[in-house]
Design a protein around this motif. Structure first.
Motif, PDB file in Angstrom:
ATOM      1  N   ASN A 197       0.832  -1.198   0.000  1.00 17.18           N
ATOM      2  CA  ASN A 197       0.000   0.000   0.000  1.00 17.18           C
ATOM      3  C   ASN A 197       0.870   1.252   0.000  1.00 17.18           C
ATOM      4  O   ASN A 197       2.104   1.185   0.097  1.00 17.18           O
ATOM      5  N   ASP A 198       0.214   2.415  -0.119  1.00 19.35           N
ATOM      6  CA  ASP A 198       0.955   3.671  -0.238  1.00 19.35           C
ATOM      7  C   ASP A 198       1.821   3.947   0.982  1.00 19.35           C
ATOM      8  O   ASP A 198       2.957   4.421   0.863  1.00 19.35           O
ATOM      9  N   ASP A 199       1.296   3.676   2.177  1.00 16.94           N
ATOM     10  CA  ASP A 199       2.039   3.989   3.402  1.00 16.94           C
ATOM     11  C   ASP A 199       3.335   3.188   3.494  1.00 16.94           C
ATOM     12  O   ASP A 199       4.403   3.740   3.804  1.00 16.94           O
ATOM     13  N   ILE A 200       3.249   1.879   3.252  1.00 16.15           N
ATOM     14  CA  ILE A 200       4.440   1.041   3.386  1.00 16.15           C
ATOM     15  C   ILE A 200       5.431   1.335   2.274  1.00 16.15           C
ATOM     16  O   ILE A 200       6.652   1.375   2.506  1.00 16.15           O
ATOM     17  N   ASN A 201       4.936   1.577   1.081  1.00 14.14           N
ATOM     18  CA  ASN A 201       5.850   1.900  -0.018  1.00 14.14           C
ATOM     19  C   ASN A 201       6.532   3.243   0.208  1.00 14.14           C
ATOM     20  O   ASN A 201       7.712   3.413  -0.131  1.00 14.14           O
ATOM     21  N   ALA A 202       5.823   4.208   0.792  1.00 12.20           N
ATOM     22  CA  ALA A 202       6.453   5.494   1.136  1.00 12.20           C
ATOM     23  C   ALA A 202       7.542   5.287   2.187  1.00 12.20           C
ATOM     24  O   ALA A 202       8.606   5.923   2.139  1.00 12.20           O
ATOM     25  N   ALA A 203       7.301   4.390   3.142  1.00 10.10           N
ATOM     26  CA  ALA A 203       8.297   4.109   4.176  1.00 10.10           C
ATOM     27  C   ALA A 203       9.535   3.453   3.594  1.00 10.10           C
ATOM     28  O   ALA A 203      10.673   3.834   3.928  1.00 10.10           O
ATOM     29  N   ILE A 204       9.347   2.487   2.716  1.00 10.02           N
ATOM     30  CA  ILE A 204      10.491   1.813   2.096  1.00 10.02           C
ATOM     31  C   ILE A 204      11.300   2.809   1.269  1.00 10.02           C
ATOM     32  O   ILE A 204      12.532   2.853   1.348  1.00 10.02           O
ATOM     33  N   ASP A 205      10.612   3.633   0.501  1.00  6.24           N
ATOM     34  CA  ASP A 205      11.305   4.624  -0.327  1.00  6.24           C
ATOM     35  C   ASP A 205      12.017   5.660   0.539  1.00  6.24           C
ATOM     36  O   ASP A 205      13.176   6.024   0.274  1.00  6.24           O
ATOM     37  N   GLY A 206      11.345   6.142   1.581  1.00  3.82           N
ATOM     38  CA  GLY A 206      11.944   7.171   2.429  1.00  3.82           C
ATOM     39  C   GLY A 206      13.169   6.680   3.170  1.00  3.82           C
ATOM     40  O   GLY A 206      14.192   7.379   3.250  1.00  3.82           O
ATOM     41  N   LEU A 207      13.106   5.469   3.710  1.00  3.91           N
ATOM     42  CA  LEU A 207      14.267   4.915   4.404  1.00  3.91           C
ATOM     43  C   LEU A 207      15.404   4.632   3.432  1.00  3.91           C
ATOM     44  O   LEU A 207      16.582   4.794   3.784  1.00  3.91           O
ATOM     45  N   SER A 208      15.065   4.256   2.220  1.00  3.84           N
ATOM     46  CA  SER A 208      16.102   4.039   1.201  1.00  3.84           C
ATOM     47  C   SER A 208      16.811   5.344   0.871  1.00  3.84           C
ATOM     48  O   SER A 208      18.027   5.353   0.612  1.00  3.84           O
ATOM     49  N   ARG A 209      16.092   6.442   0.891  1.00  6.55           N
ATOM     50  CA  ARG A 209      16.717   7.750   0.631  1.00  6.55           C
ATOM     51  C   ARG A 209      17.695   8.121   1.744  1.00  6.55           C
ATOM     52  O   ARG A 209      18.609   8.932   1.518  1.00  6.55           O
ATOM     53  N   LEU A 210      17.516   7.544   2.916  1.00  7.57           N
ATOM     54  CA  LEU A 210      18.471   7.760   4.011  1.00  7.57           C
ATOM     55  C   LEU A 210      19.603   6.730   3.997  1.00  7.57           C
ATOM     56  O   LEU A 210      20.343   6.609   4.970  1.00  7.57           O
ATOM     57  N   LYS A 211      19.724   6.015   2.883  1.00  5.33           N
ATOM     58  CA  LYS A 211      20.820   5.059   2.638  1.00  5.33           C
ATOM     59  C   LYS A 211      20.653   3.736   3.379  1.00  5.33           C
ATOM     60  O   LYS A 211      21.616   2.973   3.517  1.00  5.33           O
ATOM     61  N   TYR A 212      19.445   3.471   3.880  1.00  2.00           N
ATOM     62  CA  TYR A 212      19.186   2.147   4.422  1.00  2.00           C
ATOM     63  C   TYR A 212      18.840   1.208   3.271  1.00  2.00           C
ATOM     64  O   TYR A 212      18.281   1.632   2.256  1.00  2.00           O
ATOM     65  N   HIS A 213      19.177  -0.065   3.434  1.00  2.00           N
ATOM     66  CA  HIS A 213      19.046  -1.029   2.341  1.00  2.00           C
ATOM     67  C   HIS A 213      17.781  -1.868   2.523  1.00  2.00           C
ATOM     68  O   HIS A 213      17.755  -2.849   3.279  1.00  2.00           O
ATOM     69  N   LEU A 214      16.718  -1.464   1.846  1.00  2.22           N
ATOM     70  CA  LEU A 214      15.452  -2.183   1.867  1.00  2.22           C
ATOM     71  C   LEU A 214      15.038  -2.483   0.435  1.00  2.22           C
ATOM     72  O   LEU A 214      15.106  -1.612  -0.433  1.00  2.22           O
ATOM     73  N   GLU A 215      14.580  -3.695   0.197  1.00  2.00           N
ATOM     74  CA  GLU A 215      14.157  -4.070  -1.144  1.00  2.00           C
ATOM     75  C   GLU A 215      12.887  -4.909  -1.052  1.00  2.00           C
ATOM     76  O   GLU A 215      12.825  -5.879  -0.302  1.00  2.00           O
ATOM     77  N   ARG A 216      11.885  -4.508  -1.839  1.00  2.00           N
ATOM     78  CA  ARG A 216      10.626  -5.273  -1.884  1.00  2.00           C
ATOM     79  C   ARG A 216      10.641  -6.226  -3.065  1.00  2.00           C
ATOM     80  O   ARG A 216      11.075  -5.869  -4.165  1.00  2.00           O
ATOM     81  N   SER A 217      10.157  -7.430  -2.824  1.00  2.00           N
ATOM     82  CA  SER A 217       9.973  -8.414  -3.886  1.00  2.00           C
ATOM     83  C   SER A 217       8.651  -9.123  -3.627  1.00  2.00           C
ATOM     84  O   SER A 217       8.539  -9.931  -2.698  1.00  2.00           O
TER      85      SER A 217
END
Length: 422
Positions: free
Chosen positions: A46-66
């Motif tokens: 959903n939008d909330d979780i995808n925004a969280a994954i994208d936002g944390l990735s912008r802070l250089k954390y390594h998250l990947e959805r599959s």
């Protein structure tokens, strides 16, 4: 996008639902901050979780959805320049990432949608400033510039508007490499969500001690790696329970999370008090109604996100259903007291409300019309339930459900409640 909800006959269906967004919101932060690999399964898309994954990735954390899984690896490089994070409509992620941003030495600008930028943040900003973090914000709201790192390790926070402030500070604390003390002031709301945060932290190896009005996290290593399957969301489940209550018949929810700490997992007990039959069969929860619905008077303080669902059910109950202890709903995606009353009244419902309660008297002659969602996903989902019984209910901006439950209308169709895009 508008949707007209088509009334249904009696419901008889079984359903499997995606993982809890409440757990996922916390788990993606824990996964990002962990010092070992983490794998999360049954993660809602959903939008909330995808925004969280994208936002944390912008802070250089390594998250990947599959698919429905999210994998994380430890961050290899710290943030080396000012960065902006967009949180969209997510109040939860806005609060969580603001606290995570306080760990950085470089400026992090946190920006939400227009709606999110109007929601309160001042209490969290005040707590972070006590920790030595510089906050540049208009009127205690987003957008805000956050410049860390944390240099003090004891703060007070007022959780009377949102428990998310408390959860945010707890979630980031294990990365401080220092003992951390969080002192509560004011009467905190939705305490079950704080308990949920603490429980998840413990599952990932963090010792959290509660001493009276203080949380204490000892200096310790950060979150440990783990694989975890996220159980279904109790709030998402509530809409389908309510559909059976409103229309009669039966709904079976497969793999219901009977161990959930979330207050909304007890919504079935509210429906039981209103006259529904509740049965547990292994991991499945069955809700059915054969007779009439009866009004109840209920304290909803620990299950705020099903108040709108309950209001929809109350329209079809005998007597006046009163939902109490809900003042904090004024600070959600919409003013869920005033706006819910307004839209139900458009449909002909007999509704009264105050700063801390919502009262719906069933038995009024309802008729379909266009109803507004106020950019609030739960408004759209709850009003659709009224349309499952009353013809010509048209949901304006129905696509707002993408915030938490993008395939909501598809799931309604699975149980026999169809809708038409207009």
């Amino acid at each position: 996008m508008k949707r007209r909800i088509e009334p249904t006959n009696q419901i008889d269906a079984s359903l499997t639902l995606p993982g809890s967004k409440y757990l996922a919101n916390r788990l993606v932060v824990i996964a990002a901050l962990a010092e070992n690999d983490v794998r999360l399964s049954n993660v809602v898309d959903n939008d909330d979780i995808n925004a969280a994954i994208d936002g944390l990735s912008r802070l250089k954390y390594h998250l990947e959805r599959s698919g429905d899984s999210v994998m994380s690896q430890p961050r290899s490089h710290a943030l080396n320049r000012p960065t902006e994070v967009f949180t969209a409509h997510s109040g939860t992620f806005s609060r969580f990432v603001t606290a995570v941003a306080a760990l950085e030495s470089h400026l992090v600008r946190v920006v939400g949608s227009e709606k999110m930028n109007s929601r309160p943040m001042a209490e969290l900003f005040d707590a972070l400033e006590q920790l030595g973090v510089a906050i540049d914000s208009p009127n205690g709201q987003l957008p805000a510039n956050i410049t860390g790192p944390v240099t003090n390790y004891h703060c007070k926070v007022d959780g009377s508007k949102s428990s998310q402030y408390i959860s945010a500070l707890l979630l980031m604390a294990p990365r401080l490499n220092h003992e951390f003390v969080l002192e509560l002031v004011g009467e905190e709301v939705s305490t079950q969500y704080i308990d949920m945060t603490v429980d998840l932290m413990r599952q990932f190896g963090i010792r959290v001690n509660k001493e009276g009005r203080q949380y204490r996290i000892e200096k310790q290593s950060s979150y440990q790696g783990k694989s975890l399957i996220i159980p279904p969301d109790p709030v998402s489940s509530s809409y389908f329970m309510a559909a059976a209550a409103i229309n009669g018949g039966r709904i079976a929810l497969e793999t219901f999370d009977f161990d959930s700490l979330q207050g909304e997992a007890q919504f079935c007990k509210v429906l039981e008090a209103m006259g529904c039959l509740i049965e547990r069969k292994g991991e499945s929860l069955s809700v059915s109604r054969l007779g009439s619905l009866i009004a109840v008077d209920y304290d909803m303080g620990e299950m705020p996100d099903v108040v709108q669902t309950m209001a929809a059910v109350a329209c079809f109950a005998e007597g006046t259903t009163i939902m109490r202890n809900i003042a904090h709903l004024a600070y959600k995606e919409s003013d869920r007291i005033v706006d819910t009353a307004t839209e139900l009244q458009k449909l002909g419902a007999n509704v009264e409300f105050g700063s801390d309660y919502l009262a719906v008297t069933g038995g009024a002659q309802l008729s379909g019309t266009d109803v507004d969602t106020y950019d609030d996903h739960r408004m759209a989902m709850s009003l659709a339930l009224v349309g499952s019984r009353i013809p010509n209910v048209i949901i304006n901006d129905a696509n707002v459900v993408s915030k938490s439950f993008p395939n909501y209308f598809d799931k309604l169709a699975e149980i026999g409640i169809d809708s038409t895009i207009l």
